[in-house]
Design a protein around this motif. Structure first.
Motif, PDB file in Angstrom:
ATOM      1  N   LEU A 157       0.943  -1.289   0.056  1.00 44.93           N
ATOM      2  CA  LEU A 157       0.021   0.005   0.093  1.00 44.93           C
ATOM      3  C   LEU A 157       0.982   1.078   0.091  1.00 44.93           C
ATOM      4  CD1 LEU A 157      -2.670   1.259   0.229  1.00 44.93           C
ATOM      5  CD2 LEU A 157      -2.583   1.081   2.646  1.00 44.93           C
ATOM      6  N   ILE A 158       0.898   1.774  -1.136  1.00 46.45           N
ATOM      7  CA  ILE A 158       1.791   3.098  -1.253  1.00 46.45           C
ATOM      8  C   ILE A 158       0.918   4.406  -1.057  1.00 46.45           C
ATOM      9  CG2 ILE A 158       3.450   3.948  -2.906  1.00 46.45           C
ATOM     10  CD1 ILE A 158       3.570   1.150  -4.169  1.00 46.45           C
ATOM     11  N   PRO A 159       1.375   5.267  -0.215  1.00 49.88           N
ATOM     12  CA  PRO A 159       0.821   6.577  -0.264  1.00 49.88           C
ATOM     13  C   PRO A 159       1.409   7.601  -1.066  1.00 49.88           C
ATOM     14  CG  PRO A 159       2.141   6.194   1.764  1.00 49.88           C
ATOM     15  CD  PRO A 159       2.324   5.023   0.629  1.00 49.88           C
ATOM     16  N   MET A 160       0.629   8.265  -1.601  1.00 48.89           N
ATOM     17  CA  MET A 160       1.147   9.204  -2.810  1.00 48.89           C
ATOM     18  C   MET A 160       0.324  10.548  -2.349  1.00 48.89           C
ATOM     19  SD  MET A 160       0.228   9.203  -6.829  1.00 48.89           S
ATOM     20  CE  MET A 160       0.873  10.377  -7.784  1.00 48.89           C
ATOM     21  N   ALA A 161       1.367  11.632  -2.530  1.00 49.47           N
ATOM     22  CA  ALA A 161       0.850  13.125  -2.378  1.00 49.47           C
ATOM     23  C   ALA A 161       1.017  14.097  -3.653  1.00 49.47           C
ATOM     24  CB  ALA A 161       1.533  13.796  -1.295  1.00 49.47           C
ATOM     25  N   GLN A 162       0.316  14.717  -4.372  1.00 48.90           N
ATOM     26  CA  GLN A 162       0.408  15.724  -5.317  1.00 48.90           C
ATOM     27  C   GLN A 162      -0.210  17.090  -5.197  1.00 48.90           C
ATOM     28  OE1 GLN A 162      -2.198  16.638  -7.213  1.00 48.90           O
ATOM     29  NE2 GLN A 162      -3.851  15.878  -6.077  1.00 48.90           N
ATOM     30  N   TRP A 163       0.615  17.993  -5.526  1.00 48.47           N
ATOM     31  CA  TRP A 163       0.338  19.576  -5.566  1.00 48.47           C
ATOM     32  C   TRP A 163       0.706  20.077  -6.482  1.00 48.47           C
ATOM     33  CZ3 TRP A 163      -2.682  21.713  -2.437  1.00 48.47           C
ATOM     34  CH2 TRP A 163      -2.737  23.001  -2.269  1.00 48.47           C
ATOM     35  N   GLY A 164      -0.083  21.154  -6.964  1.00 52.59           N
ATOM     36  CA  GLY A 164       0.256  21.811  -8.180  1.00 52.59           C
ATOM     37  C   GLY A 164      -0.826  21.892  -9.189  1.00 52.59           C
ATOM     38  N   VAL A 165      -1.520  21.018  -9.212  1.00 44.65           N
ATOM     39  CA  VAL A 165      -2.714  20.622 -10.121  1.00 44.65           C
ATOM     40  C   VAL A 165      -3.847  21.484 -10.042  1.00 44.65           C
ATOM     41  CG1 VAL A 165      -4.242  18.901 -11.345  1.00 44.65           C
ATOM     42  CG2 VAL A 165      -1.990  18.233 -10.274  1.00 44.65           C
ATOM     43  N   GLN A 166      -4.123  22.093  -8.670  1.00 48.21           N
ATOM     44  CA  GLN A 166      -5.036  23.009  -8.554  1.00 48.21           C
ATOM     45  C   GLN A 166      -5.064  24.332  -9.124  1.00 48.21           C
ATOM     46  OE1 GLN A 166      -2.705  21.913  -6.451  1.00 48.21           O
ATOM     47  NE2 GLN A 166      -1.785  24.062  -5.654  1.00 48.21           N
ATOM     48  N   GLN A 167      -3.637  24.544  -9.860  1.00 47.39           N
ATOM     49  CA  GLN A 167      -3.268  25.736 -10.460  1.00 47.39           C
ATOM     50  C   GLN A 167      -3.838  25.604 -11.823  1.00 47.39           C
ATOM     51  OE1 GLN A 167      -2.188  28.436  -9.020  1.00 47.39           O
ATOM     52  NE2 GLN A 167      -1.992  27.468  -7.136  1.00 47.39           N
ATOM     53  N   ILE A 168      -3.837  24.568 -12.300  1.00 48.92           N
ATOM     54  CA  ILE A 168      -4.216  24.319 -13.777  1.00 48.92           C
ATOM     55  C   ILE A 168      -5.768  24.157 -13.920  1.00 48.92           C
ATOM     56  CG2 ILE A 168      -4.152  22.459 -15.314  1.00 48.92           C
ATOM     57  CD1 ILE A 168      -1.507  21.607 -14.342  1.00 48.92           C
ATOM     58  N   LEU A 169      -6.208  23.395 -12.905  1.00 47.10           N
ATOM     59  CA  LEU A 169      -7.906  23.163 -12.718  1.00 47.10           C
ATOM     60  C   LEU A 169      -8.216  23.287 -11.236  1.00 47.10           C
ATOM     61  CD1 LEU A 169     -10.541  22.689 -14.035  1.00 47.10           C
ATOM     62  CD2 LEU A 169     -10.167  20.235 -13.994  1.00 47.10           C
TER      63      LEU A 169
END
Length: 249
Positions: A157-169
């Motif tokens: 089970l691999i946790p993943m975080a992403q950030w910056g997409v909210q600037q696109i949509l």
């Protein structure tokens, strides 16, 4: 960054090839994706990947990041998407897993996801179940599907975080174009679920493991954003919000 060209899944001809030829450059028009923790995603074999969800655009970014690391991105996706012309056909052809909103169909979806795991594929599960309701876009309280699947199949089970997409949509907003934003995608180390293995189907076990997972995602996102994460995950029911569907202002 590890090599992305020699993994068995990516080198084997599949329907993902023509899709990637279209989607990867299209996403590149909007996002400069920086991948962190690439070695935490297995090169082969089954896994469950649990990202945070703050934009309707971020599944495309997650898919491209996973593909760049040599794995075919397969999501558990809401059932309604499978009825959309063209998109529905593409989802079925790539082995995506429909998730009915009705609880009566949930077991069918879990069985399908477990089959994907037995076949040595990866499954991407948005544990929040919808776009986060947290006003500052931190991960909110998670649902137990990702943990349930990982425990049932003894899968990483691999946790993943992403950030910056909210600037696109922006969440429930309009696409900002032309705009090419820096997006960070981080894969965390597989979680140690051994402490939950003795009672893998008990609701209290699943909730506790899910809380630990969402706290891990929030901690990773805190590192990306350079801000402290809230100590508690946002709970929509405590704020009079629906748990699914569009978030109304």
């Amino acid at each position: 960054m590890r090599s992305t060209t020699a993994t068995p899944e990516k080198s084997r001809p599949s329907v993902f090839w023509p899709l990637a030829a279209i989607i990867v450059p299209a996403v590149g028009l909007f996002a400069r994706i920086e991948i962190r923790g690439a070695d935490n995603l297995p090169r082969d074999g089954a896994y469950v990947l649990a990202p945070n969800h703050n934009s309707e655009f971020d599944p495309l970014v997650v898919a491209v990041a996973v593909w760049r690391l040599g794995r075919a991105p397969r999501f558990m996706a809401k059932e309604s998407l499978f009825r959309v012309p063209v998109l529905g056909a593409a989802l079925k052809a790539t082995g995506m897993v429909p998730v009915p909103r009705a609880s009566s169909g949930a077991n069918q979806s879990m069985k399908a996801a477990e089959q994907i795991a037995r076949d040595g594929r990866g499954v991407i599960v948005y544990a929040e179940g919808t776009l986060t309701r947290d006003p500052d876009l931190w991960p909110m309280r998670g649902k137990t599907g990702a943990v349930r699947l990982a425990l049932a199949g003894d899968l990483p089970l691999i946790p993943m975080a992403q950030w910056g997409v909210q600037q696109i949509l922006p969440r429930y907003g309009k696409l900002r174009f032309p705009r090419r934003s820096h997006v960070i995608v981080e894969f965390g180390p597989a979680m140690d679920l051994s402490g939950y293995a003795a009672t893998p189907t008990q609701p209290s076990t699943l909730v506790a493991a899910t809380d630990t997972m969402m706290n891990r995602v929030a901690s990773m996102l805190s590192g990306i954003r350079g801000l402290p994460a809230p100590t508690e995950r946002w709970d929509p029911t405590k704020h009079g919000q629906n748990e699914t569907g569009r978030l109304e202002p």
